[in-house]
Design a protein around this motif. Structure first.
Motif, PDB file in Angstrom:
ATOM      1  N   LYS A 170       0.777  -1.305  -0.030  1.00  0.00           N
ATOM      2  CA  LYS A 170       0.145  -0.045  -0.033  1.00  0.00           C
ATOM      3  C   LYS A 170       0.930   1.351  -0.006  1.00  0.00           C
ATOM      4  O   LYS A 170       1.563   1.400   0.830  1.00  0.00           O
ATOM      5  N   ALA A 171       0.870   2.045  -1.057  1.00  0.00           N
ATOM      6  CA  ALA A 171       1.677   3.263  -1.190  1.00  0.00           C
ATOM      7  C   ALA A 171       0.823   4.533  -1.062  1.00  0.00           C
ATOM      8  O   ALA A 171      -0.367   4.546  -1.431  1.00  0.00           O
ATOM      9  N   GLY A 172       1.508   5.433  -0.343  1.00  0.00           N
ATOM     10  CA  GLY A 172       0.964   6.887  -0.464  1.00  0.00           C
ATOM     11  C   GLY A 172       1.824   7.886  -0.856  1.00  0.00           C
ATOM     12  O   GLY A 172       3.069   7.721  -0.752  1.00  0.00           O
ATOM     13  N   ILE A 173       1.357   8.801  -1.702  1.00  0.00           N
ATOM     14  CA  ILE A 173       2.210   9.978  -2.380  1.00  0.00           C
ATOM     15  C   ILE A 173       2.058  11.183  -1.640  1.00  0.00           C
ATOM     16  O   ILE A 173       1.118  11.626  -1.213  1.00  0.00           O
ATOM     17  N   VAL A 174       3.443  11.860  -1.493  1.00  0.00           N
ATOM     18  CA  VAL A 174       3.491  13.223  -0.872  1.00  0.00           C
ATOM     19  C   VAL A 174       3.859  13.953  -2.347  1.00  0.00           C
ATOM     20  O   VAL A 174       5.090  13.742  -2.681  1.00  0.00           O
ATOM     21  N   SER A 175       3.042  14.837  -2.691  1.00  0.00           N
ATOM     22  CA  SER A 175       3.551  15.808  -3.772  1.00  0.00           C
ATOM     23  C   SER A 175       2.687  17.024  -3.927  1.00  0.00           C
ATOM     24  O   SER A 175       1.920  17.165  -3.109  1.00  0.00           O
ATOM     25  N   VAL A 176       2.671  17.509  -5.155  1.00  0.00           N
ATOM     26  CA  VAL A 176       1.993  18.668  -5.298  1.00  0.00           C
ATOM     27  C   VAL A 176       1.415  18.703  -6.734  1.00  0.00           C
ATOM     28  O   VAL A 176       2.195  18.262  -7.748  1.00  0.00           O
ATOM     29  N   ILE A 177       0.073  19.040  -6.892  1.00  0.00           N
ATOM     30  CA  ILE A 177      -0.404  19.272  -8.179  1.00  0.00           C
ATOM     31  C   ILE A 177      -1.136  20.718  -8.350  1.00  0.00           C
ATOM     32  O   ILE A 177      -1.345  21.428  -7.313  1.00  0.00           O
ATOM     33  N   GLY A 178      -1.374  21.346  -9.477  1.00  0.00           N
ATOM     34  CA  GLY A 178      -2.058  22.557  -9.844  1.00  0.00           C
ATOM     35  C   GLY A 178      -3.571  22.337 -10.000  1.00  0.00           C
ATOM     36  O   GLY A 178      -4.095  21.194 -10.098  1.00  0.00           O
ATOM     37  N   LYS A 179      -4.363  23.142 -10.046  1.00  0.00           N
ATOM     38  CA  LYS A 179      -5.700  23.199 -10.205  1.00  0.00           C
ATOM     39  C   LYS A 179      -6.080  22.439 -11.571  1.00  0.00           C
ATOM     40  O   LYS A 179      -7.149  22.082 -11.900  1.00  0.00           O
ATOM     41  N   ASP A 180      -5.347  22.712 -12.621  1.00  0.00           N
ATOM     42  CA  ASP A 180      -5.512  22.036 -13.750  1.00  0.00           C
ATOM     43  C   ASP A 180      -5.165  20.624 -13.794  1.00  0.00           C
ATOM     44  O   ASP A 180      -5.527  19.858 -14.941  1.00  0.00           O
ATOM     45  N   PHE A 181      -4.880  19.897 -12.600  1.00  0.00           N
ATOM     46  CA  PHE A 181      -4.533  18.475 -12.992  1.00  0.00           C
ATOM     47  C   PHE A 181      -5.799  17.686 -13.139  1.00  0.00           C
ATOM     48  O   PHE A 181      -6.954  17.706 -12.561  1.00  0.00           O
ATOM     49  N   PRO A 182      -5.606  17.004 -14.364  1.00  0.00           N
ATOM     50  CA  PRO A 182      -7.188  16.064 -14.489  1.00  0.00           C
ATOM     51  C   PRO A 182      -7.564  15.295 -13.369  1.00  0.00           C
ATOM     52  O   PRO A 182      -6.760  14.240 -12.954  1.00  0.00           O
ATOM     53  N   PHE A 209       7.028  24.071  -3.525  1.00  0.00           N
ATOM     54  CA  PHE A 209       6.583  22.738  -3.138  1.00  0.00           C
ATOM     55  C   PHE A 209       7.133  22.954  -1.530  1.00  0.00           C
ATOM     56  O   PHE A 209       8.388  22.639  -1.169  1.00  0.00           O
ATOM     57  N   ASP A 210       6.171  22.631  -0.519  1.00  0.00           N
ATOM     58  CA  ASP A 210       6.473  22.419   1.080  1.00  0.00           C
ATOM     59  C   ASP A 210       5.915  21.381   1.274  1.00  0.00           C
ATOM     60  O   ASP A 210       4.503  21.486   1.758  1.00  0.00           O
ATOM     61  N   PRO A 211       6.537  20.117   1.499  1.00  0.00           N
ATOM     62  CA  PRO A 211       5.890  19.005   1.613  1.00  0.00           C
ATOM     63  C   PRO A 211       5.141  18.799   3.144  1.00  0.00           C
ATOM     64  O   PRO A 211       5.852  19.014   4.011  1.00  0.00           O
ATOM     65  N   LYS A 212       3.907  18.334   2.945  1.00  0.00           N
ATOM     66  CA  LYS A 212       3.304  17.971   4.230  1.00  0.00           C
ATOM     67  C   LYS A 212       2.978  16.574   4.106  1.00  0.00           C
ATOM     68  O   LYS A 212       2.304  16.179   3.343  1.00  0.00           O
ATOM     69  N   VAL A 213       3.447  15.851   5.269  1.00  0.00           N
ATOM     70  CA  VAL A 213       3.061  14.325   5.081  1.00  0.00           C
ATOM     71  C   VAL A 213       1.851  14.030   5.896  1.00  0.00           C
ATOM     72  O   VAL A 213       1.766  14.661   7.225  1.00  0.00           O
ATOM     73  N   PRO A 214       0.869  13.645   5.467  1.00  0.00           N
ATOM     74  CA  PRO A 214      -0.617  13.481   6.163  1.00  0.00           C
ATOM     75  C   PRO A 214      -0.358  12.602   7.535  1.00  0.00           C
ATOM     76  O   PRO A 214       0.423  11.671   7.702  1.00  0.00           O
ATOM     77  N   ASP A 215      -1.154  12.746   8.479  1.00  0.00           N
ATOM     78  CA  ASP A 215      -1.039  12.018   9.770  1.00  0.00           C
ATOM     79  C   ASP A 215      -0.952  10.689   9.421  1.00  0.00           C
ATOM     80  O   ASP A 215      -0.318   9.867  10.146  1.00  0.00           O
ATOM     81  N   GLU A 216      -1.857  10.222   8.628  1.00  0.00           N
ATOM     82  CA  GLU A 216      -1.987   8.601   8.547  1.00  0.00           C
ATOM     83  C   GLU A 216      -0.852   8.002   7.743  1.00  0.00           C
ATOM     84  O   GLU A 216      -0.590   6.831   7.364  1.00  0.00           O
ATOM     85  N   TYR A 217       0.052   8.622   7.313  1.00  0.00           N
ATOM     86  CA  TYR A 217       1.286   8.367   6.661  1.00  0.00           C
ATOM     87  C   TYR A 217       2.666   8.284   7.634  1.00  0.00           C
ATOM     88  O   TYR A 217       3.465   7.412   7.096  1.00  0.00           O
ATOM     89  N   ARG A 218       2.448   9.021   8.609  1.00  0.00           N
ATOM     90  CA  ARG A 218       3.786   8.990   9.354  1.00  0.00           C
ATOM     91  C   ARG A 218       4.212   8.104  10.172  1.00  0.00           C
ATOM     92  O   ARG A 218       5.438   7.983  10.550  1.00  0.00           O
ATOM     93  N   ASN A 219       3.347   6.946  10.308  1.00  0.00           N
ATOM     94  CA  ASN A 219       4.011   5.693  10.879  1.00  0.00           C
ATOM     95  C   ASN A 219       4.421   4.584  10.039  1.00  0.00           C
ATOM     96  O   ASN A 219       4.870   3.691  10.273  1.00  0.00           O
ATOM     97  N   ALA A 220       4.248   5.065   8.525  1.00  0.00           N
ATOM     98  CA  ALA A 220       4.740   4.097   7.825  1.00  0.00           C
ATOM     99  C   ALA A 220       6.333   3.639   7.844  1.00  0.00           C
ATOM    100  O   ALA A 220       7.120   4.662   8.302  1.00  0.00           O
ATOM    101  N   LYS A 221       6.506   2.637   7.585  1.00  0.00           N
ATOM    102  CA  LYS A 221       8.056   2.116   7.686  1.00  0.00           C
ATOM    103  C   LYS A 221       8.991   2.112   6.498  1.00  0.00           C
ATOM    104  O   LYS A 221      10.263   2.232   6.711  1.00  0.00           O
ATOM    105  N   TYR A 222       8.490   2.497   5.631  1.00  0.00           N
ATOM    106  CA  TYR A 222       9.391   2.256   3.943  1.00  0.00           C
ATOM    107  C   TYR A 222       9.078   3.851   3.626  1.00  0.00           C
ATOM    108  O   TYR A 222       7.896   3.911   3.026  1.00  0.00           O
ATOM    109  N   ILE A 223      10.181   4.321   3.245  1.00  0.00           N
ATOM    110  CA  ILE A 223      10.149   5.784   2.757  1.00  0.00           C
ATOM    111  C   ILE A 223      10.965   5.870   1.310  1.00  0.00           C
ATOM    112  O   ILE A 223      12.161   5.670   1.498  1.00  0.00           O
ATOM    113  N   PHE A 224      10.502   6.197   0.309  1.00  0.00           N
ATOM    114  CA  PHE A 224      11.214   6.387  -1.029  1.00  0.00           C
ATOM    115  C   PHE A 224      11.192   7.946  -1.084  1.00  0.00           C
ATOM    116  O   PHE A 224      10.285   8.601  -1.411  1.00  0.00           O
TER     117      PHE A 224
END
Lengths: 300, 300
Positions: free
Chosen positions: B42-54, B105-120
């Motif tokens: 189960k993967a979760g993304i930390v990133s940023v998109i613009g309002k134009d993102f489909p 880009f100022d990355p914000k990691v959601p609370d529910e990601y913070r306990n993840a053990k594997y980070i790329f």
């Protein structure tokens, strides 16, 4: 009796690398390949030298168990190559090539070589390669190398040779050049369609690929931390490869894979010192130990 | 619950290769890596998109089982990359890069990601990578990628990052550049001395090398005859690698070797079509079958 016939050059090399410099040392494709082959089998050289060729080098080859009857001594000077390597040791830079007696080389295979079953035709004029091949009685496996110059200037003769051999060994740039494709995989498969049973594409520090019918084998390079002189890498690889096949008398794709690793192992030793300085010291045990290291390097 | 957090870019790519052309398709390092990782975890993304993102692309990621809570939608346009590949598909040529919302880009990691053990931490400004890392509670394995730009312009910050991660994944040119050496082996060993447990050097069509304490693993590239689009190869490799580790919860060097092969298998599928077109179709069985092919490719 000779098991493996190696036709190619006997040279006096002058080489500079970031780790040192040597002048007029023993080299040449037939020398590297036959010394490597003789780790496993009885090898004989077909080549030419000039009257200036140091006797000690012939004695050295004989002491390594190599038959030198097929080395013709002609009036004139021995073939010489001078070159250097920068820190990127993948690339040889030629300073000077003097063909000398090689310019008119007309290979004569001694009678006692003609029954040999394993033939390595090192890089040279494809017409010269064909002359050697025609003098062999009934070879079981013929392997050939070539280079960009013949692809560019004698493609027709080269093509005829490729159609008549069992194993083609080239480097990646040559494989791409011959078929005008960026894909090594496509080039390898296309060579197979011309007739050979196996095509080996050497990739220097990236190892080698071998294509056989329906199968692709990827061999790693040995992760040497300090390469002293890569001269002769391709030829000692080829010599080790064919020497192993001759020793085991097994030319199945499976045994060819082992032969690729033995060739890679010997080539990696060769790069650890100038000329034949390392190859003359290693034992069968050293080679088998390195073979086992290759097992470890790829296992998952 | 998220097992693997991937921080990197979400992009709209316009790509031309000898086999076709696509415009404004889903791409970006975090996308390729998370889709690859989600083959196993189960993967979760930390990133940023613009309002134009489909919206359809967000739906696609969710349909692949990827958590997109950490993708911030900001005012402005999404990051865009336009490039092409010639017949030598090893080399991407950039036509245009528009950072857009990525520039701030100022990355914000959601609370529910913070306990993840594997980070790329995919390739991005090392200071941004550090910001992500600091928001994680107790990761078990942190892997990072980087690129020539940061080696040249932010070496100090990059060095600090390398000292704080478990696995470094770079390509061969970057490894050489960081240590100013032609030897990949030397560079790999030198990275290890900085702290990481493993260093993976990607070599494109030549596969990858992984250095761990006292050991070197050589992974072949899958011999694809027709590569359609190499975009995302490195990131899908990294995603597959970390996805396998997270699934097996085993970060031993032995299991990392398997992870390298799973990563290579997924990356090879990815190159068979544009964008995520191939990855979205493959099954676990396809991946295991290709894994077995890798076994065959290296066995001797």
């Amino acid at each position: 009796m000779v098991d493996v016939v190696v036709a190619g050059t006997v040279a006096l090399d002058s080489i500079k690398t970031p780790f040192g410099e040597v002048k007029e040392v023993l080299g040449g494709s037939a020398v590297y390949a036959s010394v490597a082959a003789s780790e496993f089998s009885k090898a004989g050289i077909v080549s030419v030298i000039g009257k200036d060729f140091p006797k000690k080098y012939l004695s050295f080859l004989n002491a390594m168990g190599i038959n030198t009857l097929g080395i013709e001594a002609k009036k004139g000077d021995t073939f010489r190559w001078a070159g250097y390597y920068d820190y990127d040791m993948n690339q040889a830079h030629t300073l000077d090539t003097k063909l000398n007696v090689l310019a008119t080389f007309d290979p004569k295979v001694p009678d006692e070589y003609r029954n040999a079953k394993y033939i390595f035709l090192a890089n040279t004029d494809p017409e010269v390669q064909m002359k050697v091949l025609k003098q062999m009685k009934k070879p079981r496996l013929v392997m050939m190398d070539t280079m960009n110059f013949w692809i560019q200037n004698k493609k027709e003769e080269l093509t005829k040779m490729i159609e008549n051999v069992d194993v083609v060994v080239v480097n990646d740039a040559e494989a791409r050049q011959y078929f005008d494709t960026p894909s090594i995989v496509q080039a390898g498969r296309s060579f197979l369609e011309m007739g050979p049973k196996a095509v080996i594409v050497k990739k220097g520090e990236h190892g080698a690929l071998m294509f056989t019918d329906g199968s692709c084998f990827s061999a790693p390079a040995y992760p040497l931390e300090k390469l002293v002189d890569p001269t002769g890498a391709g030829d000692s690889f080829a010599g080790g490869f064919i020497g192993w096949l001759a020793r085991t008398e097994d030319i199945s794709p499976r045994n060819m894979r082992k032969a690729v690793i033995f060739g890679s192992a010997i080539a990696s030793f060769n790069a650890e010192d100038f000329s034949l300085n390392k190859l003359k010291k290693i034992t069968r045990d050293d080679i088998f130990n390195r073979y086992m290291m290759f097992q470890d390097i790829v296992s998952f």
